[in-house]
Design a protein around this motif. Structure first.
Motif, short mmCIF file in Angstrom:
data_model
loop_
_atom_site.label_atom_id
_atom_site.label_comp_id
_atom_site.label_asym_id
_atom_site.label_seq_id
_atom_site.Cartn_x
_atom_site.Cartn_y
_atom_site.Cartn_z
N MET A 1 0.64 -1.47 0.10
CA MET A 1 0.17 0.43 -0.16
C MET A 1 1.14 1.04 0.23
SD MET A 1 -2.93 0.92 2.91
CE MET A 1 -3.91 2.45 2.60
N ALA A 2 0.70 2.51 -0.87
CA ALA A 2 1.28 3.57 -0.80
C ALA A 2 1.54 4.29 0.50
CB ALA A 2 0.91 4.39 -2.09
N LYS A 3 2.49 5.15 0.50
CA LYS A 3 2.96 5.69 2.20
C LYS A 3 1.85 7.17 1.70
CE LYS A 3 5.12 1.93 4.75
NZ LYS A 3 6.29 1.84 5.35
N THR A 4 1.40 8.02 2.34
CA THR A 4 1.69 9.44 2.29
C THR A 4 2.93 9.37 2.99
OG1 THR A 4 0.52 9.71 4.46
CG2 THR A 4 -0.50 9.19 2.55
N VAL A 5 2.74 11.25 2.86
CA VAL A 5 4.36 11.98 3.00
C VAL A 5 4.80 11.60 4.62
CG1 VAL A 5 5.58 14.27 2.98
CG2 VAL A 5 4.60 13.17 0.78
N ALA A 6 3.27 12.20 5.14
CA ALA A 6 2.97 12.60 6.32
C ALA A 6 3.43 10.82 6.92
CB ALA A 6 1.37 12.29 6.67
N ASP A 7 2.55 9.81 6.77
CA ASP A 7 3.64 8.08 6.88
C ASP A 7 4.76 8.24 6.90
OD1 ASP A 7 0.52 7.61 7.59
OD2 ASP A 7 0.73 7.20 5.69
N ILE A 8 5.81 8.57 5.83
CA ILE A 8 6.86 8.70 5.70
C ILE A 8 7.80 9.32 6.83
CG2 ILE A 8 8.41 9.28 4.40
CD1 ILE A 8 6.91 8.17 1.95
N ILE A 9 7.10 10.82 7.02
CA ILE A 9 7.47 11.60 8.49
C ILE A 9 7.88 11.05 9.01
CG2 ILE A 9 7.47 13.71 8.95
CD1 ILE A 9 7.20 14.56 6.67
N VAL A 10 6.34 10.29 10.19
CA VAL A 10 6.30 9.74 11.38
C VAL A 10 7.21 8.11 11.09
CG1 VAL A 10 4.69 8.55 12.31
CG2 VAL A 10 4.03 11.39 11.87
N GLU A 11 6.91 7.78 10.40
CA GLU A 11 7.99 6.21 10.01
C GLU A 11 9.81 6.53 10.65
OE1 GLU A 11 7.35 3.50 7.20
OE2 GLU A 11 4.41 3.13 7.38
N ALA A 12 10.12 8.00 9.85
CA ALA A 12 11.26 7.67 9.95
C ALA A 12 11.58 7.94 11.31
CB ALA A 12 11.72 9.24 9.02
N LEU A 13 10.82 9.11 11.97
CA LEU A 13 10.89 9.72 12.96
C LEU A 13 10.76 8.49 14.21
CD1 LEU A 13 8.52 12.66 13.63
CD2 LEU A 13 10.72 12.61 13.12
N VAL A 14 10.52 7.29 13.95
CA VAL A 14 10.06 6.27 15.07
C VAL A 14 11.30 5.75 14.60
CG1 VAL A 14 8.81 3.89 15.53
CG2 VAL A 14 7.47 5.73 14.89
N LYS A 15 11.84 5.83 13.29
CA LYS A 15 12.81 4.05 12.74
C LYS A 15 14.34 5.36 13.44
CE LYS A 15 15.65 3.04 9.18
NZ LYS A 15 15.88 2.89 7.34
N ALA A 16 14.45 6.54 13.89
CA ALA A 16 15.69 7.30 14.63
C ALA A 16 15.60 7.36 15.83
CB ALA A 16 15.07 8.79 14.37
N GLY A 17 14.53 7.02 16.24
CA GLY A 17 13.98 6.14 18.18
C GLY A 17 13.48 7.63 18.43
#
Length: 552
Positions: A1-17
């Motif tokens: 499923m395609a991810k929105t820019v908002a989803d990508i930003i939040v997932e990156a924050l999570v990945k960064a701890g």
């Protein structure tokens, strides 16, 4: 499923701890809010003013050295972030600030809440970009986190609302931060200077945090007394024989005495600005992991670019004999100073001495985090609150902003079980709405108000500059009733004989608590070893230097 820019930003924050993001919702960041709602690995903390969001993120980062995050909607919501972000910038905290923006096709139309955020954030941020292409979103959020961490500062991303809703493109970059390794061509020279010194003095700052044992061992080995800049408070116990206390306007007499007698000053992780308090014509070794800090304030005999901990582990000076240890020769000076401080700290007169409040608190709150607001309370926290060596102290050290106390305590409470905030009544009134945040999220912060119905530090500054006291009186509400209206337990104390039992009640509370102490408005935050007239002349000379900088 395609991810929105908002989803990508939040997932990156999570990945960064990043565990949480502080802020207030708004239409331009609604897609981001919904992405946070759907992600179970990051928590949204609703503050009551965006300044509180930035302060909370700044303090959390100061305590953990991790990247934290805050956000604001387009226009006023993001503008409100700036003061707390400047605190992060100036104290080198790693904060990602996400700001909303109007639809990209309306930028330049003088639209409702249209503010040029890139221009506005240019001075505060080490990284400052707007997402204009959704395919670039993954890279830019990765870059923002990386820059905030590696440069220890604020990274800002501006997010047009229509871009947030578009399908974005992820970036596979890892959040790793290469460790800098150092070469030490001058260790022999450093050892030579230390070994020949008869009266070395160590001065520590924020760069010595979490290095208490090796700093202590080094000090003992070379017999050097330790003084600290504000960010060095609490690294070692104030009761340690080697620790002379702070320096500068917030400092102590034994620190002044030690600096007057030293022949070698060793600066460890500090770029102390008030150079008038530092000795002249002595050798100086400065150790800092930022080359730009070395020699910025005073002439340095031996510059060493290094992490303080790595330097102390590598250097091997001779162990001085007991009779040659300079800190032991400072024992009488320190004992006299403690005796002098104890006069106010044990004073039972009314109105209550603020020094007594700070000292009594330090006997009970011996661990955890102590967040100290700005004003006269900074003096009482720095001088009269005795560090046990087991607390972490947080100040708005370089920005010196009032109002950091309560939102800073909220941020600290997510990474520490015990948090105490020392605030003046002026600073409390600026951000007291964040008590609502503490109550909403059951943060058991303990807030102590030094209530003197004045802007006490400004009153003192007016006096020393020869102006009459004016414009500093405060009309205060009943702070205890205000706290209780929020559902926060509160006690007001005017009699010093009731102080100890009130502190005990606060300590034992498992919920947020406000202790409103009514203190003497005429207690002056006097610099060490100066009469009022001398203090006046000194402070005037500092102001003149600011107006007429030297050619150095």
């Amino acid at each position: 499923m395609a991810k929105t820019v908002a989803d990508i930003i939040v997932e990156a924050l999570v990945k960064a701890g990043i565990k949480r993001i502080y802020g207030i919702p708004g239409d331009s960041i609604d897609p981001l809010m919904d992405a946070i709602r759907r992600n179970k690995e990051i928590k949204y903390i609703q503050v009551r003013h965006e300044e509180g969001a930035a302060f909370a993120a700044s303090v959390e980062s100061k305590l953990t050295s991790n990247v934290t995050a805050c956000m604001g909607t387009s226009g006023p919501g993001s503008i409100h972030l700036l003061n707390g972000l400047y605190d992060a910038k100036m104290d080198h905290a790693s904060v990602v600030a996400l700001t909303g923006q109007i639809e990209s096709d309306m930028i330049g139309h003088d639209y409702f809440q249209e503010v040029n955020m890139i221009k506005l954030f240019d001075d505060v941020a080490v990284f400052n970009q707007i997402i204009i292409n959704p395919k670039n979103a993954g890279y830019l959020i990765w870059r923002a986190v990386y820059e905030a961490k590696s440069k220890k500062g604020v990274a800002h991303l501006n997010l047009p609302v229509d871009i947030l809703r578009m399908e974005g493109e992820e970036y596979e970059g890892e959040f790793y931060y290469p460790k800098i390794s150092y070469d030490y061509p001058d260790l022999d020279k450093a050892i030579e200077l230390i070994d020949k010194s008869k009266s070395p003095v160590i001065m520590i700052g924020g760069g010595a945090r979490d290095k208490s044992k090796i700093v202590n061992d080094f000090s003992e080995k070379i017999g050097a007394p330790i003084i600290y800049a504000l960010n060095g408070k609490g690294i070692l116990s104030d009761y340690d024989d080697k620790v002379m206390g702070g320096i500068g306007l917030l400092g102590t007499k034994p620190s002044v005495d030690a600096l007057n007698k030293t022949d070698l000053l060793i600066l460890l992780g500090t770029s102390f600005p008030y150079v008038n308090f530092l000795p002249k014509d002595v050798d100086v070794i400065q150790v800092d992991n930022n080359p730009a800090n070395i020699g910025k304030r005073i002439k340095v005999s031996l510059p060493i670019v290094s992490d303080v901990g790595e330097f102390l582990l590598k250097i091997t000076p001779k162990i001085k004999e007991k009779d040659d240890k300079f800190y032991l020769k400072m024992k009488d000076s320190k004992e006299k100073w403690f005796k002098e401080l104890s006069k106010a700290e044990n004073d039972s007169s009314k109105p209550m001495k603020p020094q007594r409040v700070a000292f009594e608190l330090s006997k009970v709150f011996t661990e955890g985090v102590v967040v100290v607001d700005t004003g006269n309370v900074t003096m009482w926290g720095a001088r009269n609150f005795r560090a046990s060596g087991k607390q972490k102290f947080v100040f708005s050290a370089w920005l010196g902003s009032m109002g950091i106390g309560i939102p800073g305590a909220v941020g600290a409470s997510f990474v520490s079980d015990e948090v105490l905030a020392l605030v003046g009544d002026g600073g409390f009134a600026m951000t007291m709405m964040e008590l609502i945040t503490a109550k909403k999220y059951s943060r058991p912060i303990k807030v102590v108000i030094f209530n003197n119905s004045k802007l006490g530090m400004i009153k003192f500054e007016q006096e020393v500059m020869g102006y009459p006291e004016w414009g500093v009186e405060l009309y205060n509400p009943d702070f205890s009733r205000l706290a209780e209206s929020i559902g926060v337990r509160s006690v007001t104390v005017e009699d010093p004989n009731e102080l100890s039992s009130a502190i005990k009640e606060m300590k034992e509370s498992e919920e947020p608590f406000v202790l409103n102490t009514v203190v003497d408005p005429n207690e002056r935050p006097m610099p060490p070893k100066l009469t009022f007239t001398q203090a006046k002349n000194y402070i005037l000379s500092v102001f003149r230097e600011k107006l007429e900088p030297s050619e150095e």
